[in-house]
Design a protein around this motif. Structure first.
Motif, PDB file in Angstrom:
ATOM      1  N   UNK A  24       4.163   4.159   7.026  1.00  0.00           N
ATOM      2  CA  UNK A  24       4.448   2.665   6.284  1.00  0.00           C
ATOM      3  C   UNK A  24       5.540   1.801   6.994  1.00  0.00           C
ATOM      4  N   UNK A  25       4.935   0.471   7.226  1.00  0.00           N
ATOM      5  CA  UNK A  25       5.142  -0.755   7.526  1.00  0.00           C
ATOM      6  C   UNK A  25       5.940  -1.272   6.118  1.00  0.00           C
ATOM      7  N   UNK A  26       6.448  -3.103   6.560  1.00  0.00           N
ATOM      8  CA  UNK A  26       7.175  -3.833   4.965  1.00  0.00           C
ATOM      9  C   UNK A  26       5.906  -4.258   5.607  1.00  0.00           C
ATOM     10  N   UNK A  27       5.385  -4.861   5.938  1.00  0.00           N
ATOM     11  CA  UNK A  27       4.040  -6.299   5.383  1.00  0.00           C
ATOM     12  C   UNK A  27       3.564  -6.635   6.634  1.00  0.00           C
ATOM     13  N   UNK A  41       0.621  -1.025  -0.152  1.00  0.00           N
ATOM     14  CA  UNK A  41      -0.369   0.369   0.256  1.00  0.00           C
ATOM     15  C   UNK A  41       0.953   1.251  -0.156  1.00  0.00           C
ATOM     16  N   UNK A  42       2.212   1.225   0.323  1.00  0.00           N
ATOM     17  CA  UNK A  42       3.147   2.638   0.421  1.00  0.00           C
ATOM     18  C   UNK A  42       3.034   2.720  -0.805  1.00  0.00           C
ATOM     19  N   UNK A  43       3.214   2.351  -2.048  1.00  0.00           N
ATOM     20  CA  UNK A  43       2.898   2.434  -3.856  1.00  0.00           C
ATOM     21  C   UNK A  43       1.848   3.434  -4.117  1.00  0.00           C
ATOM     22  N   UNK A  44       1.020   3.289  -3.131  1.00  0.00           N
ATOM     23  CA  UNK A  44      -0.377   4.716  -3.433  1.00  0.00           C
ATOM     24  C   UNK A  44       0.328   5.459  -3.165  1.00  0.00           C
ATOM     25  N   UNK A  45       0.928   5.661  -2.195  1.00  0.00           N
ATOM     26  CA  UNK A  45       1.065   7.213  -1.974  1.00  0.00           C
ATOM     27  C   UNK A  45       2.932   8.110  -2.851  1.00  0.00           C
ATOM     28  N   UNK A  46       2.938   6.689  -3.061  1.00  0.00           N
ATOM     29  CA  UNK A  46       4.628   6.768  -4.073  1.00  0.00           C
ATOM     30  C   UNK A  46       3.903   7.559  -5.219  1.00  0.00           C
ATOM     31  N   UNK A  47       3.340   6.606  -5.992  1.00  0.00           N
ATOM     32  CA  UNK A  47       2.490   7.156  -7.296  1.00  0.00           C
ATOM     33  C   UNK A  47       1.449   8.116  -7.432  1.00  0.00           C
ATOM     34  N   UNK A  76       8.700   2.463  -5.998  1.00  0.00           N
ATOM     35  CA  UNK A  76       7.350   2.643  -5.974  1.00  0.00           C
ATOM     36  C   UNK A  76       7.355   3.752  -4.654  1.00  0.00           C
ATOM     37  N   UNK A  77       8.474   4.379  -4.270  1.00  0.00           N
ATOM     38  CA  UNK A  77       8.860   5.201  -3.305  1.00  0.00           C
ATOM     39  C   UNK A  77       8.989   6.199  -3.975  1.00  0.00           C
ATOM     40  N   UNK A  93      11.152  13.146  -0.519  1.00  0.00           N
ATOM     41  CA  UNK A  93      11.683  14.138   0.483  1.00  0.00           C
ATOM     42  C   UNK A  93      11.409  13.253   1.452  1.00  0.00           C
ATOM     43  N   UNK A  94      10.833  12.196   1.449  1.00  0.00           N
ATOM     44  CA  UNK A  94      10.800  11.301   2.790  1.00  0.00           C
ATOM     45  C   UNK A  94      10.887   9.918   3.149  1.00  0.00           C
ATOM     46  N   UNK A  95      11.489   9.708   4.308  1.00  0.00           N
ATOM     47  CA  UNK A  95      12.151   8.255   4.332  1.00  0.00           C
ATOM     48  C   UNK A  95      10.331   7.103   4.459  1.00  0.00           C
ATOM     49  N   UNK A  96      10.387   6.507   4.120  1.00  0.00           N
ATOM     50  CA  UNK A  96       9.236   4.932   4.056  1.00  0.00           C
ATOM     51  C   UNK A  96       9.556   3.537   3.225  1.00  0.00           C
TER      52      UNK A  96
END
Length: 191
Positions: free
Chosen positions: A156-159, A113-119, A137-138, A125-128
């Motif tokens: 964000x979290x890895x899984x 789901x962090x890919x949504x935020x990346x897209x 996708x980050x 400029x953020x760590x994720x």
């Protein structure tokens, strides 16, 4: 009391959603589960059927989600496939994510789901972190590979294996460290 909306699409990762939901509710956060399907029923990637508290489309004003859903302290996007793709395909949900980001409110995402935020350009400029393989996708951000990464208003979290960690991190942000530690102890996680 802090409030969070958790968005569920068919194909969500069961444990990612339920572990975060469980930890936050134990800590006193009001978590409202929201189905982006046609009704309350949402089916996880592992074929677990969940009944959400509300149906997203039932509370839109036109296609605007902000009047109803804009009042919480945080939103949460579980990962899983095709759940992540189904969340990302919802334009009204993306409007809400932008509203939360512009308001400096917490946006949490795990696994794919962090890919949504990346897209959407929200990780520039953020760590994720995200599930391995989603580093690309980050977009504009720094992929850390950490279990949980907190950068400004983005968590964000890895899984799946890091879902309890993310729940406790969110609980510390939304309530306090003492409550997060108490819940962690009570579920035998921090012992």
């Amino acid at each position: 009391m802090s409030k969070m909306y958790m968005f569920l699409a068919n194909g969500f990762e069961t444990v990612e959603a339920l572990a975060v939901l469980d930890i936050l509710r134990r800590g006193g956060v009001e978590v409202v589960t929201v189905s982006i399907t046609e009704d309350e029923q949402v089916v996880s990637a592992q074929k677990v059927v969940m009944m959400a508290d509300v149906v997203f489309k039932d509370h839109l004003v036109g296609d605007d989600p902000v009047p109803f859903y804009g009042n919480a302290d945080a939103i949460f996007l579980p990962g899983g496939m095709p759940g992540t793709l189904n969340l990302e395909a919802n334009e009204s949900l993306k409007k809400l994510i932008i509203h939360y980001n512009n308001s400096g409110k917490i946006i949490a995402a795990i696994c794919a789901a962090p890919s949504i935020l990346g897209h959407m350009g929200l990780l520039r400029g953020k760590k994720a972190t995200a599930y391995p393989g989603f580093e690309k996708d980050i977009i504009g951000g720094e992929y850390t590979g950490s279990g949980v990464e907190i950068c400004d208003n983005i968590v964000t979290a890895r899984g799946m294996g890091k879902a309890i960690d993310q729940g406790l991190a969110l609980l510390e942000i939304l309530v306090d460290k003492q409550t997060a530690d108490k819940v962690g102890d009570s579920v035998q996680y921090l012992n």
